[in-house]
Design a protein around this motif. Structure first.
Motif, short mmCIF file in Angstrom:
data_model
loop_
_atom_site.label_atom_id
_atom_site.label_comp_id
_atom_site.label_asym_id
_atom_site.label_seq_id
_atom_site.Cartn_x
_atom_site.Cartn_y
_atom_site.Cartn_z
N ASP A 99 -4.67 -35.70 56.90
CA ASP A 99 -3.56 -34.96 57.50
C ASP A 99 -2.24 -35.65 57.15
O ASP A 99 -1.98 -36.78 57.59
CB ASP A 99 -3.75 -34.92 59.02
N PRO A 100 -1.38 -34.98 56.37
CA PRO A 100 -0.11 -35.59 55.95
C PRO A 100 0.77 -36.02 57.12
O PRO A 100 1.42 -37.06 57.08
CB PRO A 100 0.57 -34.52 55.11
N ASP A 101 0.81 -35.21 58.19
CA ASP A 101 1.63 -35.56 59.35
C ASP A 101 1.08 -36.81 60.03
O ASP A 101 1.84 -37.67 60.49
CB ASP A 101 1.69 -34.40 60.36
N ASN A 102 -0.22 -36.89 60.11
CA ASN A 102 -0.87 -38.04 60.74
C ASN A 102 -0.59 -39.31 59.92
O ASN A 102 -0.34 -40.38 60.47
CB ASN A 102 -2.37 -37.78 60.85
N LEU A 103 -0.62 -39.18 58.60
CA LEU A 103 -0.32 -40.33 57.74
C LEU A 103 1.14 -40.73 57.84
O LEU A 103 1.46 -41.93 57.79
CB LEU A 103 -0.70 -40.01 56.29
N ALA A 104 2.04 -39.76 57.98
CA ALA A 104 3.46 -40.08 58.16
C ALA A 104 3.66 -40.85 59.47
O ALA A 104 4.42 -41.82 59.52
CB ALA A 104 4.30 -38.81 58.14
#
Length: 131
Positions: free
Chosen positions: A75-80
């Motif tokens: 999940d890109p948001d989770n990684l951010a």
């Protein structure tokens, strides 16, 4: 002019050899304190322990620990969010390292101020000499 301008110093109360010995001893203490700081580690932790960052006493990053199962790597948001938490944990650890350095090195700095003022330690405001 045949008189040595430094003659006045030798007859007075100023002992240059003692001053030099004191400066050398202070330098040795400073080097020792810096070595101890480099060997000391502090942790910065955020999000209830989800991310912990370890730095040494001079602020060098030593390690990052991420609790398993806390983040979805797809999940890109989770990684951010993870990236932001790592930065926050580093800032926490760095603030602790700076405080430790100010505590350890502050007395050796002789009250000159400025150099450790950003660390929140005993040094005076930046740019102000303590004498």
């Amino acid at each position: 002019m045949s008189q040595n301008p430094f003659d006045a110093l030798s007859g007075g109360g100023l002992d240059l050899n003692a001053l030099l010995q004191q400066a050398q001893a202070m330098q040795e203490q400073m080097v020792s304190a810096q070595q101890q700081l480099a060997e000391t580690t502090v942790d910065g932790t955020v999000a209830g322990g989800a991310v912990t960052v370890t730095v040494n006493g001079v602020g060098e990053l030593q390690g990052v620990d991420i609790k398993a199962g806390e983040f979805d790597g797809t999940d890109p948001d989770n990684l951010a969010d993870l990236g932001d938490l790592i930065v926050a944990a580093y800032r926490d650890a760095k603030a602790q390292a700076d405080a430790l350095a100010a505590q350890s090195l502050g007395p050796l700095a002789g009250g000159l101020g400025g150099g450790l003022g950003d660390a929140g330690g005993p040094a005076g405001p930046a740019g102000q000499l303590g004498f």
